[in-house]
Design a protein around this motif. Structure first.
Motif, mmCIF file in Angstrom:
data_model
loop_
_atom_site.group_PDB
_atom_site.id
_atom_site.type_symbol
_atom_site.label_atom_id
_atom_site.label_comp_id
_atom_site.label_asym_id
_atom_site.label_seq_id
_atom_site.Cartn_x
_atom_site.Cartn_y
_atom_site.Cartn_z
ATOM 1 N N GLU A 503 0.827 -1.215 0.000
ATOM 2 C CA GLU A 503 0.000 0.000 0.000
ATOM 3 C C GLU A 503 0.862 1.266 0.000
ATOM 4 O OE1 GLU A 503 -4.139 -0.592 2.063
ATOM 5 O OE2 GLU A 503 -2.569 -1.197 3.493
ATOM 6 N N GLY A 504 1.996 1.197 -0.700
ATOM 7 C CA GLY A 504 2.867 2.350 -0.826
ATOM 8 C C GLY A 504 3.760 2.602 0.366
ATOM 9 N N ARG A 505 3.649 1.777 1.409
ATOM 10 C CA ARG A 505 4.476 1.964 2.608
ATOM 11 C C ARG A 505 5.547 0.886 2.655
ATOM 12 N NH1 ARG A 505 -0.718 2.840 4.660
ATOM 13 N NH2 ARG A 505 -0.801 0.715 5.519
ATOM 14 N N ARG A 506 6.780 1.341 2.868
ATOM 15 C CA ARG A 506 7.920 0.419 2.911
ATOM 16 C C ARG A 506 8.372 0.260 4.358
ATOM 17 N NH1 ARG A 506 13.070 0.679 -1.201
ATOM 18 N NH2 ARG A 506 14.322 -0.994 -0.270
ATOM 19 N N ASN A 507 8.409 -0.994 4.826
ATOM 20 C CA ASN A 507 8.758 -1.268 6.219
ATOM 21 C C ASN A 507 9.867 -2.301 6.300
ATOM 22 O OD1 ASN A 507 6.599 0.301 7.615
ATOM 23 N ND2 ASN A 507 5.271 -1.106 6.493
ATOM 24 N N ASP A 508 10.728 -2.122 7.301
ATOM 25 C CA ASP A 508 11.754 -3.116 7.565
ATOM 26 C C ASP A 508 11.096 -4.389 8.089
ATOM 27 O OD1 ASP A 508 13.674 -1.269 6.866
ATOM 28 O OD2 ASP A 508 14.056 -0.641 8.941
ATOM 29 N N VAL A 509 11.675 -5.536 7.719
ATOM 30 C CA VAL A 509 11.158 -6.819 8.200
ATOM 31 C C VAL A 509 12.317 -7.631 8.755
ATOM 32 C CG1 VAL A 509 9.119 -6.905 6.740
ATOM 33 C CG2 VAL A 509 11.293 -7.750 5.845
ATOM 34 N N GLU A 510 12.013 -8.504 9.680
ATOM 35 C CA GLU A 510 13.040 -9.248 10.396
ATOM 36 C C GLU A 510 13.456 -10.500 9.646
ATOM 37 O OE1 GLU A 510 13.675 -11.390 14.779
ATOM 38 O OE2 GLU A 510 11.837 -10.257 14.325
ATOM 39 N N ALA A 511 14.759 -10.711 9.557
ATOM 40 C CA ALA A 511 15.270 -11.928 8.920
ATOM 41 C C ALA A 511 14.883 -13.146 9.739
ATOM 42 C CB ALA A 511 16.785 -11.844 8.777
ATOM 43 N N GLY A 512 14.653 -14.263 9.040
ATOM 44 C CA GLY A 512 14.306 -15.503 9.711
ATOM 45 C C GLY A 512 12.860 -15.597 10.136
ATOM 46 N N THR A 513 12.006 -14.736 9.578
ATOM 47 C CA THR A 513 10.583 -14.737 9.916
ATOM 48 C C THR A 513 9.780 -14.644 8.617
ATOM 49 O OG1 THR A 513 10.439 -12.324 10.115
ATOM 50 C CG2 THR A 513 11.076 -13.562 12.091
ATOM 51 N N TYR A 514 8.494 -14.334 8.767
ATOM 52 C CA TYR A 514 7.633 -14.077 7.616
ATOM 53 C C TYR A 514 7.157 -12.629 7.657
ATOM 54 C CZ TYR A 514 7.551 -18.967 6.315
ATOM 55 O OH TYR A 514 7.924 -20.216 5.904
ATOM 56 N N ALA A 515 7.324 -11.939 6.541
ATOM 57 C CA ALA A 515 6.774 -10.595 6.401
ATOM 58 C C ALA A 515 5.312 -10.727 5.987
ATOM 59 C CB ALA A 515 7.552 -9.811 5.351
ATOM 60 N N ALA A 516 4.438 -9.956 6.624
ATOM 61 C CA ALA A 516 2.999 -10.137 6.413
ATOM 62 C C ALA A 516 2.341 -8.846 5.949
ATOM 63 C CB ALA A 516 2.341 -10.612 7.703
#
Length: 648
Positions: A503-516
């Motif tokens: 939705e146009g927003r860029r967020n950091d995500v944690e390695a070794g997990t699932y980005a949702a």
């Protein structure tokens, strides 16, 4: 997420098992069939196409030429044992080939594949005896009696692969198919012979266990599940005879529930773990599932190569002790890599934990992809991490007697790995994505189309990516229900600094997990996962003393290696500078290195002062090119190494 807190329990009839190699009736995540996920481009599409166009035909032609398929004809015509060819387990190669053809037909609908299956299955079925027994090695006049050599005879192992071929046929054509009925008669025979009041033995090579559980899932016949339980619970109590390698070779030294790490023959250990995991899921046995999980977690941490390969010993094709991982003596059998994928995928479904998808990816890119030659007509059985001498090009029309071939050979006297590869590539789509009540999960990245039926309605996704060449994965929603659902994408454990744009927003995500990303999607929406895909140094745990003072290079999931073709000389003298990171130019990876010249050995090599009389010269090489490990030796004989000494 743990299985105890998140497992969704489903009645067996709620699972759409069409096109599924494995179809658990209860799990955190539910697999998608090969018809639900099509691989549209990239390396895995290339491999599936190569499998369909070349590898399956190549395998069948060798089996025909060597008489392995003809063994079934000889059984019908009364020409056994004198006309039998191949090892005691050669029947299983035909069954794995049948499984590959069944999945390939299910994947593509190619009528020629269906005809190939029917013709081959007819010859196999004709050899089945009245009580359901089917094996060309035992039971006839002049042959050993049935089940007289459970340690080495592989009868139940062969039945396991026969059953898995039948499950593949049932899930692509239907349970009424004639070959499926052949398989059920064989399974019924096993249950009669080895049931509670029958033979109390087990097979020296596990495989019947996951096959029986899957047949239970496909048919609903509880006898098959109960028999699988008997086989799993009997093992580990010394029911097999004593052999040179010891009972651990068969995993018959410690009960499955008590084992803490995989031991013995690496393929056997993984196949047993896969069956135990399947049994645990179907019987809701948390203790057993916990035991398999513990074994795999510890094996990955202590007894697995950087490539995802398993098996450090040539003797017994077995695991070494903890942290015993010599690169030049790596056995790392291709089948063991496939077995690891089987177990880790089951644990992924059962727990939803990303670490198991990471393990699948590592073995796919660095074992499964390494084994076949670029033309699909040669294969590695073992996968060394350090080739000290250039190999010899095998003749294209000759059988290789040695598993540890120095170059990919067209066929082996023991050819379990090529046929295993054919069934793996044909069913590969089932490993890429899953779904649950809340949404869709993407575990492996490939140009693909995903179709999933959620509680909210049908979802269709299009994945666009050049992964692993590029770390950008775009997911476009092609069809969606109006109700909210969740899209999850795996963030590999090495992908520190990854981001998810939604939705146009860029967020950091944690390695070794699932980005949702969760919302009410509309057709045309795009979610983007960006993985920081750069070449990086990889250091081993200091307890892996075989590579102490050495370093490897990885780029994303791909392990790199140095090859003499690029170095212009043997890799034995290569040393790298780690004061700066690996360099990437025009899609290639380079490291700054030097080559030391070593004196010809003419005297006792021990007892010298450090460095004296050995190094005769040093040549600074600047940037030296590395290549993906999976591509090594495709340019001809070479020396190669994954672990490179560091300039000290």
């Amino acid at each position: 997420m743990s299985a105890d807190t998140a497992r969704s329990s489903l009645p067996a009839d709620a699972v759409d098992a069409h096109g599924l190699p494995f179809a658990p009736s209860r799990s955190v995540l539910r697999p998608l069939g090969i018809a639900d996920l099509t691989i549209d481009g990239g390396v895995w599409a290339d491999m599936q196409n190569l499998n369909a166009s070349t590898m399956i035909e190549h395998a069948q032609s060798w089996m025909e030429r060597l008489g392995w398929i003809g063994n079934f004809d000889a059984a019908v015509e009364g020409r056994l044992p004198q006309d039998r060819t191949g090892r005691e387990f050669s029947d299983s190669e035909i069954y794995k080939l049948l499984e590959a053809i069944a999945w390939e037909y299910g994947r593509t609908g190619d009528a020629a594949m269906d005809e190939r299956f029917r013709a081959l299955a007819t010859r196999v079925a004709a050899a089945q005896e009245a009580d359901g027994y089917l094996n060309t090695m035992f039971g006839r006049p002049g042959q050993q009696p049935r089940y007289s050599d459970l340690e080495w005879g592989h009868e139940l192992y062969c039945f396991g692969h026969l059953i898995q071929a039948g499950v593949a046929r049932a899930r692509t054509v239907g349970a009424d198919d004639a070959f499926v009925q052949v398989v059920r008669r064989a399974a019924d025979h096993v249950c009669r012979e080895f049931g509670p009041d029958g033979n109390q033995g087990v097979c020296g090579h596990p495989e019947i266990e996951p096959a029986l559980v899957e047949l239970y899932r496909a048919t609903g016949d509880r006898r098959y599940l109960d028999q699988a339980r008997l086989f799993v619970e009997r093992r580990g109590h010394g029911v097999l005879g004593e052999i040179w390698f010891g009972p651990q070779y068969f995993q018959d030294d410690v009960p499955v529930r008590e084992a803490t790490v995989m031991n013995g023959h690496a393929v056997r250990a993984n196949y047993l773990a896969a069956g135990a995991a399947d049994l645990a899921v179907e019987t809701d046995d948390g203790e057993l599932l916990g035991a398999v999980t513990r074994q795999m977690v510890n094996t990955l941490a202590r007894r697995t190569y950087i490539t995802g390969g398993m098996g450090a010993h040539h003797e017994g094709e077995s695991f070494g002790q903890d942290f015993e991982l010599p690169p030049d003596r790596a056995y790392s059998e291709t089948c063991a890599g496939i077995g690891s994928i089987m177990v880790n995928q089951r644990l992924l479904l059962a727990t939803g934990e990303a670490r198991f998808a990471d393990a699948v990816e590592r073995a796919l890119y660095n074992v499964v992809l390494t084994a076949p030659a670029e033309d699909g007509r040669g294969f590695y059985y073992t996968n060394t991490l350090h080739q000290r001498t250039p190999g010899h090009v095998p003749a294209a029309d000759e059988l290789s007697p040695r598993a540890a071939s120095s170059l990919r050979a067209p066929w082996y006297a023991v050819s379990c790995c090529p046929s295993n590869l054919t069934r793996t590539f044909a069913s590969l789509g089932a490993y890429l994505a899953t779904h649950d009540d809340d949404g869709v999960q993407i575990h492996q990245f490939a140009e693909s189309t995903v179709r999933a039926r959620l509680r909210q309605g049908d979802v269709v996704l299009k994945l666009r990516t050049r992964y692993p060449a590029d770390g950008r994965i775009e997911v476009e929603v092609l069809d969606t229900p109006s109700a909210p659902w969740t899209l999850k994408l795996r963030v590999p454990s090495w992908a520190h600094g990854a981001t998810l744009t939604s939705e146009g927003r860029r967020n950091d995500v944690e390695a070794g997990t699932y980005a949702a990303a969760r919302r009410g999607f509309t057709a045309g929406d795009v979610v983007v996962l960006d993985l920081p895909l750069h070449a990086r140094w990889s250091y081993a745990d200091p307890r892996v003393d075989a590579v102490r003072g050495q370093v490897a290079v990885e780029r994303g999931p791909v392990v790199m290696c140095a090859e003499s073709v690029d170095l212009g000389t043997d890799v034995s003298g290569l040393q790298v500078y780690t004061s700066e990171p690996p360099v990437e130019e025009d899609g290639d990876v380079y490291v700054r290195a030097r080559v030391i010249d070593l004196a010809e050995p003419k005297e006792w090599p021990f007892g010298r002062e450090p460095g004296t009389g050995v190094v005769t010269g040093v040549e600074e090489r600047g940037l030296v090119r590395l290549v993906p490990y999976h591509s090594w030796a495709n340019r001809g004989p070479s020396t190669m190494r994954v672990w490179m000494p560091v300039v000290g």
